[in-house]
Scaffold this motif. Structure first.
Motif, PDB file in Angstrom:
ATOM      1  N   ASP A 104       6.924   3.822   0.089  1.00  0.00           N
ATOM      2  CA  ASP A 104       8.045   4.651   0.487  1.00  0.00           C
ATOM      3  C   ASP A 104       8.158   4.050   1.989  1.00  0.00           C
ATOM      4  N   ALA A 105       7.197   3.860   2.656  1.00  0.00           N
ATOM      5  CA  ALA A 105       7.078   3.422   4.153  1.00  0.00           C
ATOM      6  C   ALA A 105       7.966   2.121   4.172  1.00  0.00           C
ATOM      7  N   HIS A 106       7.383   1.011   3.326  1.00  0.00           N
ATOM      8  CA  HIS A 106       7.874  -0.260   3.209  1.00  0.00           C
ATOM      9  C   HIS A 106       9.321  -0.343   2.929  1.00  0.00           C
ATOM     10  N   ASP A 153       0.739  -1.325  -0.008  1.00  0.00           N
ATOM     11  CA  ASP A 153       0.087   0.141  -0.152  1.00  0.00           C
ATOM     12  C   ASP A 153       0.549   1.287   0.132  1.00  0.00           C
ATOM     13  N   ASP A 154       1.884   1.205   0.717  1.00  0.00           N
ATOM     14  CA  ASP A 154       2.907   2.530   0.846  1.00  0.00           C
ATOM     15  C   ASP A 154       4.311   1.850   0.598  1.00  0.00           C
ATOM     16  N   ALA A 193      11.604   2.133   3.677  1.00  0.00           N
ATOM     17  CA  ALA A 193      12.240   2.590   4.624  1.00  0.00           C
ATOM     18  C   ALA A 193      12.213   1.892   5.776  1.00  0.00           C
ATOM     19  N   GLN A 194      11.335   0.776   5.870  1.00  0.00           N
ATOM     20  CA  GLN A 194      11.248  -0.451   7.088  1.00  0.00           C
ATOM     21  C   GLN A 194      12.321  -1.369   6.771  1.00  0.00           C
ATOM     22  N   GLN A 243       4.478  -0.508  -5.674  1.00  0.00           N
ATOM     23  CA  GLN A 243       3.375   0.186  -5.307  1.00  0.00           C
ATOM     24  C   GLN A 243       1.912  -0.171  -5.792  1.00  0.00           C
ATOM     25  N   GLN A 279      14.951  -0.878   4.836  1.00  0.00           N
ATOM     26  CA  GLN A 279      16.261  -0.303   4.690  1.00  0.00           C
ATOM     27  C   GLN A 279      16.960  -0.174   6.254  1.00  0.00           C
ATOM     28  N   SER A 280      15.817   0.078   7.042  1.00  0.00           N
ATOM     29  CA  SER A 280      16.407   0.661   8.553  1.00  0.00           C
ATOM     30  C   SER A 280      16.519  -0.883   9.245  1.00  0.00           C
TER      31      SER A 280
END
Length: 266
Positions: A221-223, A218-219, A225-226, A260, A228-229
């Motif tokens: 960019d958030a996925h 769904d998202d 970031a998660q 996406q 990668q972090s």
């Protein structure tokens, strides 16, 4: 001026008036909603052709959010229509000619200016029209959407693999099975609404990369970031190819592609 054009045609088992109406009014039903079949697949709600001279060929992303890929310059129901994309200096004309048992639909795309360059799309998509006409009497009047999960398989010869899988295992495609001598850059088989992508194997691929998993989220960019972090090995950051995606490896080297999801994907 250098002649730079592309012509493709198909035959359908309906009369020209019906073929014209299906082509224009039902384009969102027969156009396959694969990840690379739009300029911005991730945001797509509808593909639409507005009728009449001055109408637009649109990708619809929201009430007031659209992408115009052409403006109608000719409109003769049952006979022909044409549209022009000034951004790419391309004119497209679609003709509907009566033949025994139905209609021949011919699409001609031509560059309007010497030195212009574009990728002609219609030779790759027009064959979807007769497939839809063959099943439209019993098919739901809603666009077919892909499932959120797909797999990719890597072969030395993806086209030969597609033919083998079709003949031996009965796997089919919303698109088409490549004929002998054809080497399309993208081959997609389907089991129900699930996609199996056949890709070219590269010499540099890791042993675990003989297959990959595609997941629509769904998202994105958030996925990203998660992932990668939390230490995922990122193979490619978020990129736009018509669809938005990034690639990563898991702890044992398996490749994952995250994309996406469209608003219309369940």
């Amino acid at each position: 001026m250098t002649d730079h054009s592309a012509t493709t045609s198909v035959e359908v088992t309906v009369d020209p008036a019906t073929a014209f109406r299906v082509f224009t009014e039902e384009i969102d039903l027969w156009w396959v909603r694969g990840p690379i079949n739009f300029m911005d697949s991730a945001r797509l709600l509808e593909l639409r052709i507005e009728p009449g001279v001055g109408g637009r060929f649109l990708e619809v992303y929201g009430t007031d959010d659209v992408l115009e890929s052409g403006r109608i310059t000719e409109w003769e129901p049952g006979t022909a229509f044409a549209y022009r994309n000034p951004a790419e200096d391309v004119e497209t004309r679609v003709r509907f000619d009566p033949i025994d048992g139905g209609t021949r639909v011919t699409v001609v795309q031509a560059l309007l200016k010497d030195g212009a360059d574009t990728a002609f799309v219609w030779p790759n998509v027009l064959h979807w029209l007769p497939a839809w006409i063959a099943r439209r009497d019993s098919a739901p009047r809603t666009p077919r959407e892909l499932d959120r999960l797909a797999i990719a398989l890597y072969y030395e010869d993806p086209a030969a693999a597609a033919r083998w899988l079709h003949t031996v295992f009965g796997l089919d495609s919303w698109d088409k099975i490549p004929a002998e001598g054809q080497q399309p850059s993208w081959i997609e088989l389907h089991v129900g609404s699930a996609a199996i992508l056949l890709c070219k194997r590269t010499e540099s691929a890791a042993p675990a990369a003989d297959h990959a998993v595609w997941v629509y989220v769904d998202d994105l960019d958030a996925h990203f970031a998660q992932a990668q972090s939390n230490g995922a090995k990122i193979l490619s950051e978020i990129q736009q190819y018509g669809y938005r995606s990034y690639d990563a490896e898991d702890l044992e080297g398996h490749r994952w592609t995250f994309l996406q999801a469209r608003p219309t994907q369940q």
